[in-house]
Each structure stands twice: as structure tokens, then as C-alpha cells.
Design a protein around this motif. Structure first.
Motif, mmCIF file in Angstrom:
data_model
loop_
_atom_site.group_PDB
_atom_site.id
_atom_site.type_symbol
_atom_site.label_atom_id
_atom_site.label_comp_id
_atom_site.label_asym_id
_atom_site.label_seq_id
_atom_site.Cartn_x
_atom_site.Cartn_y
_atom_site.Cartn_z
ATOM 1 N N SER A 10 49.786 -42.268 -1.773
ATOM 2 C CA SER A 10 49.260 -43.257 -0.839
ATOM 3 C C SER A 10 50.219 -44.431 -0.648
ATOM 4 O O SER A 10 50.488 -44.855 0.483
ATOM 5 N N THR A 11 50.754 -44.946 -1.735
ATOM 6 C CA THR A 11 51.707 -46.053 -1.652
ATOM 7 C C THR A 11 52.983 -45.602 -0.951
ATOM 8 O O THR A 11 53.514 -46.308 -0.097
ATOM 9 N N ALA A 12 53.472 -44.428 -1.288
ATOM 10 C CA ALA A 12 54.699 -43.898 -0.679
ATOM 11 C C ALA A 12 54.518 -43.712 0.830
ATOM 12 O O ALA A 12 55.422 -44.030 1.610
ATOM 13 N N ILE A 13 53.360 -43.225 1.248
ATOM 14 C CA ILE A 13 53.087 -43.050 2.677
ATOM 15 C C ILE A 13 53.152 -44.401 3.384
ATOM 16 O O ILE A 13 53.764 -44.532 4.445
ATOM 17 N N ARG A 14 52.570 -45.423 2.783
ATOM 18 C CA ARG A 14 52.579 -46.748 3.411
ATOM 19 C C ARG A 14 53.992 -47.342 3.467
ATOM 20 O O ARG A 14 54.363 -47.969 4.451
ATOM 21 N N LEU A 86 55.928 -36.462 4.857
ATOM 22 C CA LEU A 86 57.087 -35.914 5.586
ATOM 23 C C LEU A 86 57.152 -36.484 6.999
ATOM 24 O O LEU A 86 58.224 -36.867 7.481
ATOM 25 N N GLU A 87 56.001 -36.551 7.636
ATOM 26 C CA GLU A 87 55.908 -37.089 8.995
ATOM 27 C C GLU A 87 56.386 -38.552 9.024
ATOM 28 O O GLU A 87 57.177 -38.935 9.887
ATOM 29 N N VAL A 92 59.021 -36.208 11.543
ATOM 30 C CA VAL A 92 58.812 -34.814 11.925
ATOM 31 C C VAL A 92 57.312 -34.610 12.138
ATOM 32 O O VAL A 92 56.500 -35.350 11.595
ATOM 33 N N GLN A 93 56.973 -33.614 12.944
ATOM 34 C CA GLN A 93 55.574 -33.363 13.295
ATOM 35 C C GLN A 93 55.088 -32.038 12.717
ATOM 36 O O GLN A 93 55.736 -31.009 12.930
ATOM 37 N N PRO A 94 53.939 -32.081 12.015
ATOM 38 C CA PRO A 94 53.371 -30.822 11.522
ATOM 39 C C PRO A 94 53.070 -29.883 12.686
ATOM 40 O O PRO A 94 52.720 -30.332 13.770
ATOM 41 N N GLU A 95 53.228 -28.611 12.451
ATOM 42 C CA GLU A 95 53.011 -27.532 13.433
ATOM 43 C C GLU A 95 54.084 -27.500 14.516
ATOM 44 O O GLU A 95 54.184 -26.516 15.215
ATOM 45 N N LYS A 96 54.881 -28.537 14.649
ATOM 46 C CA LYS A 96 55.993 -28.521 15.613
ATOM 47 C C LYS A 96 57.302 -28.367 14.845
ATOM 48 O O LYS A 96 58.111 -27.509 15.155
ATOM 49 N N ASP A 97 57.486 -29.202 13.825
ATOM 50 C CA ASP A 97 58.736 -29.221 13.067
ATOM 51 C C ASP A 97 58.629 -28.535 11.705
ATOM 52 O O ASP A 97 59.641 -28.291 11.060
ATOM 53 N N PHE A 98 57.416 -28.284 11.253
ATOM 54 C CA PHE A 98 57.189 -27.579 9.983
ATOM 55 C C PHE A 98 55.744 -27.121 9.945
ATOM 56 O O PHE A 98 54.909 -27.579 10.709
ATOM 57 N N THR A 99 55.474 -26.187 9.046
ATOM 58 C CA THR A 99 54.124 -25.649 8.888
ATOM 59 C C THR A 99 53.663 -25.859 7.459
ATOM 60 O O THR A 99 54.413 -25.573 6.514
ATOM 61 N N LEU A 108 60.843 -26.485 7.585
ATOM 62 C CA LEU A 108 61.172 -27.911 7.607
ATOM 63 C C LEU A 108 62.675 -28.084 7.764
ATOM 64 O O LEU A 108 63.444 -27.729 6.876
ATOM 65 N N GLN A 109 63.086 -28.590 8.921
ATOM 66 C CA GLN A 109 64.515 -28.805 9.163
ATOM 67 C C GLN A 109 64.844 -30.278 9.007
ATOM 68 O O GLN A 109 64.240 -31.127 9.671
ATOM 69 N N LEU A 110 65.775 -30.552 8.105
ATOM 70 C CA LEU A 110 66.207 -31.922 7.827
ATOM 71 C C LEU A 110 67.725 -31.992 7.831
ATOM 72 O O LEU A 110 68.402 -31.000 7.563
ATOM 73 N N LYS A 111 68.239 -33.179 8.091
ATOM 74 C CA LYS A 111 69.669 -33.427 7.934
ATOM 75 C C LYS A 111 69.955 -33.393 6.431
ATOM 76 O O LYS A 111 69.058 -33.661 5.619
ATOM 77 N N PRO A 112 71.190 -33.089 6.031
ATOM 78 C CA PRO A 112 71.495 -33.001 4.598
ATOM 79 C C PRO A 112 71.101 -34.251 3.801
ATOM 80 O O PRO A 112 70.558 -34.141 2.708
ATOM 81 N N GLU A 113 71.326 -35.444 4.370
ATOM 82 C CA GLU A 113 70.971 -36.670 3.637
ATOM 83 C C GLU A 113 69.451 -36.823 3.502
ATOM 84 O O GLU A 113 68.953 -37.340 2.504
ATOM 85 N N GLN A 114 68.696 -36.328 4.490
ATOM 86 C CA GLN A 114 67.236 -36.352 4.394
ATOM 87 C C GLN A 114 66.755 -35.370 3.326
ATOM 88 O O GLN A 114 65.825 -35.675 2.570
#
Length: 148
Positions: A10-14, A86-87, A92-99, A108-114
Motif C-alpha cells: 500500500s505504501t509503495a503504491i502511494r 506495476l501500473e 503500464v496497463q493491465p490486459e494491454k501491457d501485461f496479463t 510484461l515488457q520493461l526497459k532494462p533499467e525498469q
């Protein structure tokens, strides 16, 4: 970083919500140091408000300042919460960028640093089980540790 800073999901999301909505790191640190909830008004969302942000962090021994400066690891990720984090963290968007499935996140596609940030932040109940190079960077599969 001498000791790993642990934050609740919860804290991390915020924190990631504030960053993702453009709150500069310096402003974020000032707000944390002053425990100024109103500083988060511009980045607050109906589902993710900051009313209890500081009291929760204090009660659970979460060092917000060090987490912003040095990074953190989430203590435990639920599958839904992981998708939200993740969003917020990577835009990134669930169901669009990852499932998100039962105990698995695919595509889930991320840049190497991500991907590197994800590996440091991901709660220990999840693991990155696959990583393949794609034009955008890396395509990752995450699984609940219990299912590996």
C-alpha cells in the motif's frame, strides 16, 4: 544502503503514484520530512489517498525518507496489488501491457533499467522466472514463489 528498507504494498503504491503523477523527488522528500499530507492533494486518487500515509508508515516502522532516497523492497505482493504497483511504477496497463493470472504475470515488457528496479522492489513471495530480450527491452514473466 546498509539495511534494506521494507515498505508495505500500500505504501509503495502511494509512493509510485506520487512519482508517476510528476511529483518531483525533492517535493516528495520535503512532504515526507514535514509529514505534510496536503502536499499529496494533487496526486491523490479516490482509491489511493494519503490520509493515513504517515500514521501507517510510523506505526509499521516504514522509513519513507530512506525509501525515496535509497530504494525499498515491498514486504508482500498480492496479485492484484502487484498489478496496481506495476501500473503506477512503470505506467503500464493491465490486459494491454501485461496479463495477471492466478499466481503469474506474463507479457510484461520493461526497459532494462525498469526491470532492474522491479527486481529490487518485488516482494520475496514473487520471482522473475523468465526474461527475454525484445525490441522494447525485456519481456518478463513473474510467478508466485510457491508455484515455481
Amino acid at each position: 544502503m546498509s539495511a534494506e528498507i521494507k515498505l508495505s504494498q500500500s505504501t509503495a503504491i502511494r509512493l509510485e503514484q506520487a512519482r508517476g503523477k510528476g511529483m518531483p523527488e525533492e517535493e516528495l522528500l520535503k512532504a515526507i520530512q514535514a509529514k505534510d499530507v496536503s502536499a499529496f492533494d494533487a496526486v491523490s486518487e479516490e482509491e489511493y489517498r494519503y490520509n493515513e500515509f504517515f500514521s501507517y508508515a510510523d506505526e509499521h516502522g516504514e522509513n519513507l525518507e530512506e525509501a525515496v532516497k535509497d530504494g525499498y523492497r515491498i514486504t508482500f505482493n498480492t496479485r492484484g496489488g502487484l498489478g496496481i504497483w506495476l501500473e503506477k511504477a512503470f505506467k503500464v496497463q493491465p490486459e494491454k501491457d501485461f496479463t495477471v493470472g492466478e499466481g503469474i504475470v506474463t507479457g510484461l515488457q520493461l526497459k532494462p533499467e525498469q526491470a532492474e528496479v522491479l527486481a529490487k522492489r518485488l516482494a520475496s513471495n514473487w520471482v522473475i522466472t523468465e526474461s527475454k530480450d525484445v525490441p522494447a527491452g525485456q519481456e518478463l514473466t513473474l510467478k508466485l514463489r510457491a508455484l515455481v
